[in-house]
Design a protein around this motif. Sequence first.
Motif, PDB file in Angstrom:
ATOM      1  N   GLY A  80       5.353  11.246   0.641  1.00  0.00           N
ATOM      2  CA  GLY A  80       5.168  12.172   1.555  1.00  0.00           C
ATOM      3  C   GLY A  80       6.570  12.848   1.832  1.00  0.00           C
TER       4      GLY A  80
ATOM      5  N   SER B  93       4.888   3.256   0.199  1.00  0.00           N
ATOM      6  CA  SER B  93       4.358   4.272  -0.857  1.00  0.00           C
ATOM      7  C   SER B  93       4.088   5.729  -0.041  1.00  0.00           C
ATOM      8  CB  SER B  93       3.045   3.841  -1.429  1.00  0.00           C
ATOM      9  OG  SER B  93       3.100   2.482  -2.115  1.00  0.00           O
ATOM     10  N   LEU B  94       3.395   5.688   1.262  1.00  0.00           N
ATOM     11  CA  LEU B  94       3.218   6.953   1.596  1.00  0.00           C
ATOM     12  C   LEU B  94       4.657   7.541   2.038  1.00  0.00           C
ATOM     13  CD1 LEU B  94       0.259   5.573   4.139  1.00  0.00           C
ATOM     14  CD2 LEU B  94      -0.025   7.193   2.295  1.00  0.00           C
TER      15      LEU B  94
ATOM     16  N   MET C 127      -1.268   5.148  -6.136  1.00  0.00           N
ATOM     17  CA  MET C 127      -1.508   6.178  -5.255  1.00  0.00           C
ATOM     18  C   MET C 127      -1.240   7.438  -5.876  1.00  0.00           C
ATOM     19  SD  MET C 127      -0.130   6.453  -1.427  1.00  0.00           S
ATOM     20  CE  MET C 127      -0.683   4.744  -0.931  1.00  0.00           C
ATOM     21  N   THR C 128      -0.429   7.561  -6.878  1.00  0.00           N
ATOM     22  CA  THR C 128      -0.222   8.786  -7.631  1.00  0.00           C
ATOM     23  C   THR C 128      -1.430   9.259  -8.317  1.00  0.00           C
ATOM     24  OG1 THR C 128       2.196   8.126  -7.718  1.00  0.00           O
ATOM     25  CG2 THR C 128       1.337   9.814  -9.068  1.00  0.00           C
TER      26      THR C 128
ATOM     27  N   VAL D 102      -2.879  11.211  -5.819  1.00  0.00           N
ATOM     28  CA  VAL D 102      -2.170  12.354  -5.105  1.00  0.00           C
ATOM     29  C   VAL D 102      -1.955  13.335  -6.072  1.00  0.00           C
ATOM     30  CG1 VAL D 102      -0.016  12.854  -3.981  1.00  0.00           C
ATOM     31  CG2 VAL D 102      -1.428  10.807  -3.550  1.00  0.00           C
TER      32      VAL D 102
ATOM     33  N   SER E 275       2.485   2.621  -4.957  1.00  0.00           N
ATOM     34  CA  SER E 275       2.540   4.219  -5.014  1.00  0.00           C
ATOM     35  C   SER E 275       2.243   4.526  -6.477  1.00  0.00           C
ATOM     36  CB  SER E 275       4.284   4.296  -4.673  1.00  0.00           C
ATOM     37  OG  SER E 275       4.954   3.630  -5.779  1.00  0.00           O
TER      38      SER E 275
ATOM     39  N   ALA F 112       1.865  -0.510   1.223  1.00  0.00           N
ATOM     40  CA  ALA F 112       1.269   0.955   1.637  1.00  0.00           C
ATOM     41  C   ALA F 112       2.220   1.845   2.286  1.00  0.00           C
ATOM     42  CB  ALA F 112      -0.097   0.718   1.968  1.00  0.00           C
ATOM     43  N   LEU F 113       2.806   1.443   3.345  1.00  0.00           N
ATOM     44  CA  LEU F 113       3.771   2.175   4.005  1.00  0.00           C
ATOM     45  C   LEU F 113       4.787   2.792   3.423  1.00  0.00           C
ATOM     46  CD1 LEU F 113       4.566   3.209   6.928  1.00  0.00           C
ATOM     47  CD2 LEU F 113       5.842   1.232   7.067  1.00  0.00           C
TER      48      LEU F 113
END
Length: 292
Positions: free
Chosen positions: A220, A215-216, A279-280, A283, A276, A212-213
């Motif tokens: 970002g 991916s962020l 997550m996309t 996002v 990630s 998760a880290l």
Amino acid sequence: MILAQLLDIVVPVFLCIAAGFVWARSKLAFDNAFVTQLVMYIGTPCLLVATFDKVRPEPEAFAQIALASLSAFVAMGLLAWAALRLLRLDPRDFLPALTFPNTGNMGLPLVLFAFGPAGLAFGIVVFAVSAVGHFTVGISVSRGAFRPRELLTLPILPALAVGILLVLLDLRLPLVVGRAVELLGNLTIPLMLLALGVSLARLPLRGLGRAALLSLLRIGIGAGSGAAVAWAFGLGPLATGALVLQCAMPIAVYSYLFAERYGRASGDVAGGVIVSTLMTLAVAPLLLLVLQ
């Protein structure tokens, strides 16, 4: 209404990925290595040439997006290196994953659906810069050695040269050749998405916290760098949209393959690819809401 339009862009991409995921989970045969080579050596070069045979950005805009892309990747690399040093993580393990996003499997379909063929022309330039960087700098960081001769093996470079000549000289391919190139190029995006889904189904998922880290950081750093460079270069709306969206894409599967091959925390990178990518889904609509 706007949300529905954004979902119309993002959801088809993830449905195609899901099809590849289900295919792999169903234990059906899928030679990922063959498909990857087909896309890399035939599909993507043909897609590039076919796109520039139809869509003609001004040479100045073409040069501007290429230079902006290069600047964005340099910015992402520097920011990623600083973040990894701050977190006391080895850059050799994670720098390629944070610097070079999935501009192919994920980026090109999203750019096409969001900005059409004209936007795709800019997106392909970003993808070309990313591919060259990933297969030179990225693999060199993972391996610990630089081999410039690998540039000669990248099939996208001669295709890019043809595309540049078509734009600069205002040439068109003969109709028969153009149709053949277009047919082969049309293979690229569906096969990329299916291959990504198959890869996600086969990757090990572990270390969700670090995944998760990573991916962020990837999304970002990518979105921030792309937006800053687009503003600095004064890019137009289509070029800005293509650049920012491409830069904000998830960790590329190739980063995992390089990490696995050279013993660079491949488990953590694999988790980052999966997280990630998911997550996309959340996002990308937010980015498109800002960019459109």
